[in-house]
Design a protein around this motif. Sequence first.
Motif, mmCIF file in Angstrom:
data_model
loop_
_atom_site.group_PDB
_atom_site.id
_atom_site.type_symbol
_atom_site.label_atom_id
_atom_site.label_comp_id
_atom_site.label_asym_id
_atom_site.label_seq_id
_atom_site.Cartn_x
_atom_site.Cartn_y
_atom_site.Cartn_z
ATOM 1 N N THR A 63 13.939 -33.899 51.695
ATOM 2 C CA THR A 63 13.105 -35.021 51.268
ATOM 3 C C THR A 63 12.215 -34.642 50.087
ATOM 4 O O THR A 63 11.992 -35.458 49.188
ATOM 5 N N ALA A 64 11.721 -33.407 50.071
ATOM 6 C CA ALA A 64 10.864 -32.973 48.966
ATOM 7 C C ALA A 64 11.648 -32.867 47.661
ATOM 8 O O ALA A 64 11.128 -33.192 46.590
ATOM 9 N N ALA A 65 12.896 -32.418 47.743
ATOM 10 C CA ALA A 65 13.725 -32.327 46.545
ATOM 11 C C ALA A 65 13.956 -33.708 45.932
ATOM 12 O O ALA A 65 13.867 -33.890 44.707
ATOM 13 N N ALA A 66 14.237 -34.690 46.783
ATOM 14 C CA ALA A 66 14.450 -36.052 46.294
ATOM 15 C C ALA A 66 13.173 -36.625 45.692
ATOM 16 O O ALA A 66 13.195 -37.285 44.640
ATOM 17 N N SER A 67 12.032 -36.359 46.335
ATOM 18 C CA SER A 67 10.759 -36.863 45.843
ATOM 19 C C SER A 67 10.386 -36.225 44.514
ATOM 20 O O SER A 67 9.917 -36.901 43.591
ATOM 21 N N LEU A 68 10.606 -34.903 44.405
ATOM 22 C CA LEU A 68 10.320 -34.200 43.155
ATOM 23 C C LEU A 68 11.143 -34.761 42.004
ATOM 24 O O LEU A 68 10.627 -35.004 40.901
ATOM 25 N N LYS A 69 12.405 -35.019 42.241
ATOM 26 C CA LYS A 69 13.287 -35.571 41.215
ATOM 27 C C LYS A 69 12.789 -36.932 40.730
ATOM 28 O O LYS A 69 12.742 -37.198 39.523
ATOM 29 N N ALA A 70 12.365 -37.764 41.676
ATOM 30 C CA ALA A 70 11.892 -39.106 41.323
ATOM 31 C C ALA A 70 10.603 -39.038 40.505
ATOM 32 O O ALA A 70 10.464 -39.731 39.481
ATOM 33 N N HIS A 71 9.658 -38.216 40.928
ATOM 34 C CA HIS A 71 8.389 -38.108 40.202
ATOM 35 C C HIS A 71 8.580 -37.495 38.817
ATOM 36 O O HIS A 71 7.906 -37.881 37.858
ATOM 37 N N HIS A 72 9.488 -36.529 38.713
ATOM 38 C CA HIS A 72 9.744 -35.903 37.417
ATOM 39 C C HIS A 72 10.351 -36.909 36.432
ATOM 40 O O HIS A 72 9.994 -36.934 35.246
ATOM 41 N N ARG A 73 11.256 -37.741 36.918
ATOM 42 C CA ARG A 73 11.854 -38.764 36.062
ATOM 43 C C ARG A 73 10.810 -39.739 35.531
ATOM 44 O O ARG A 73 10.913 -40.246 34.408
ATOM 45 N N LEU A 74 9.794 -40.005 36.344
ATOM 46 C CA LEU A 74 8.736 -40.924 35.942
ATOM 47 C C LEU A 74 7.679 -40.254 35.066
ATOM 48 O O LEU A 74 6.762 -40.921 34.580
ATOM 49 N N GLY A 75 7.821 -38.936 34.872
ATOM 50 C CA GLY A 75 6.854 -38.202 34.064
ATOM 51 C C GLY A 75 5.490 -38.098 34.701
ATOM 52 O O GLY A 75 4.470 -37.975 34.001
ATOM 53 N N ALA A 76 5.452 -38.127 36.029
ATOM 54 C CA ALA A 76 4.174 -38.175 36.736
ATOM 55 C C ALA A 76 3.667 -36.799 37.158
ATOM 56 O O ALA A 76 2.548 -36.686 37.663
ATOM 57 N N VAL A 77 4.467 -35.751 36.978
ATOM 58 C CA VAL A 77 4.097 -34.425 37.481
ATOM 59 C C VAL A 77 3.243 -33.683 36.452
ATOM 60 O O VAL A 77 3.647 -33.518 35.298
ATOM 61 N N ASP A 78 2.074 -33.262 36.855
ATOM 62 C CA ASP A 78 1.191 -32.451 36.010
ATOM 63 C C ASP A 78 1.603 -30.983 36.197
ATOM 64 O O ASP A 78 1.073 -30.277 37.048
ATOM 65 N N TRP A 79 2.553 -30.539 35.387
ATOM 66 C CA TRP A 79 3.144 -29.214 35.580
ATOM 67 C C TRP A 79 2.157 -28.059 35.420
ATOM 68 O O TRP A 79 2.252 -27.066 36.156
ATOM 69 N N PRO A 80 1.182 -28.122 34.505
ATOM 70 C CA PRO A 80 0.198 -27.022 34.443
ATOM 71 C C PRO A 80 -0.567 -26.838 35.755
ATOM 72 O O PRO A 80 -0.840 -25.707 36.171
ATOM 73 N N VAL A 81 -0.918 -27.959 36.403
ATOM 74 C CA VAL A 81 -1.616 -27.860 37.689
ATOM 75 C C VAL A 81 -0.682 -27.309 38.765
ATOM 76 O O VAL A 81 -1.075 -26.465 39.572
ATOM 77 N N VAL A 82 0.572 -27.756 38.740
ATOM 78 C CA VAL A 82 1.562 -27.253 39.704
ATOM 79 C C VAL A 82 1.716 -25.740 39.558
ATOM 80 O O VAL A 82 1.776 -25.008 40.557
ATOM 81 N N LYS A 83 1.758 -25.269 38.320
ATOM 82 C CA LYS A 83 1.922 -23.831 38.079
ATOM 83 C C LYS A 83 0.733 -23.038 38.616
ATOM 84 O O LYS A 83 0.881 -21.878 39.018
#
Length: 267
Positions: A63-83
């Motif tokens: 479920t997390a893999a599917a959710s990550l894919k969807a959020h990434h497509r929408l450009g909603a992931v703040d990757w610096p914070v994730v890192k």
Amino acid sequence: MGFSYLFYLLLGAAAGFLSGLFGIGGGIIIVPFLVWLFSAQGFAPDLVLLMAVATSLSTIIVTAAASLKAHHRLGAVDWPVVKQLVPGVLAGSLMGSVVADSLPTDLFKTLFAFFPLWVAFQMLKSYSPSLDSDQPPDERNLAGAGGVIGALCTLLGAGVGVITVPFLVKRRFNMRQAVAISSTCGLPIAIVGSLGYIALGWGNAGLPSWSIGYIHIPAFLCIVTSSRIFAPMGAQLAHKLPTDKLKRIFALFLFAIGIRLLWQVVV
């Protein structure tokens, strides 16, 4: 055994549907009911909760893999914070599985019993930051926070959102950012935590057949299959029903689960 597969499928359907409807991780439903199902099948009492937590956590990988894919497509992931969060998340996830494996069974059950109560409380409050919206998000000490989040999610077999979203909102991240960051961190937590449970349970003679470490494969496959089908249905229904009232009802249900789990420990 055939009936157990049916119950696993029904559990996955319920967890997926409620997860989509209320926006919470399915683990809060999966773990208590897996405890009852595993106990009914005669699994070793001292391994039942550990297996339920490990199996629930492993289902979150999908479920997390599917959710990550969807959020990434929408450009909603703040990757610096994730890192910033991920190193702590990885260390905490591994630590959580080690702690769970070493805790006395009654103490582990007591700690887990309080989790549905806490989630119910969170569902009844509104995640709306009271701080000045002009202030930027507070990104201090996120690595340490990631460690705590990873450890708790792995220890409880829970979806990361129920812990991470309230934390990030309090740090002045908006709800959209908080959900996307939380979903992204859920995948490494689930992977590392599951690997930890596999390694720690490997070779344990008390485990039932069709188990890899503490993860019960039939339950994992059935839950993943049905939850993926019913989660979108719950999400669609969330736009049509008065979810605030439903959340109150569901929170009462979670309170009942928590009280029952505490009662089982006491008696």
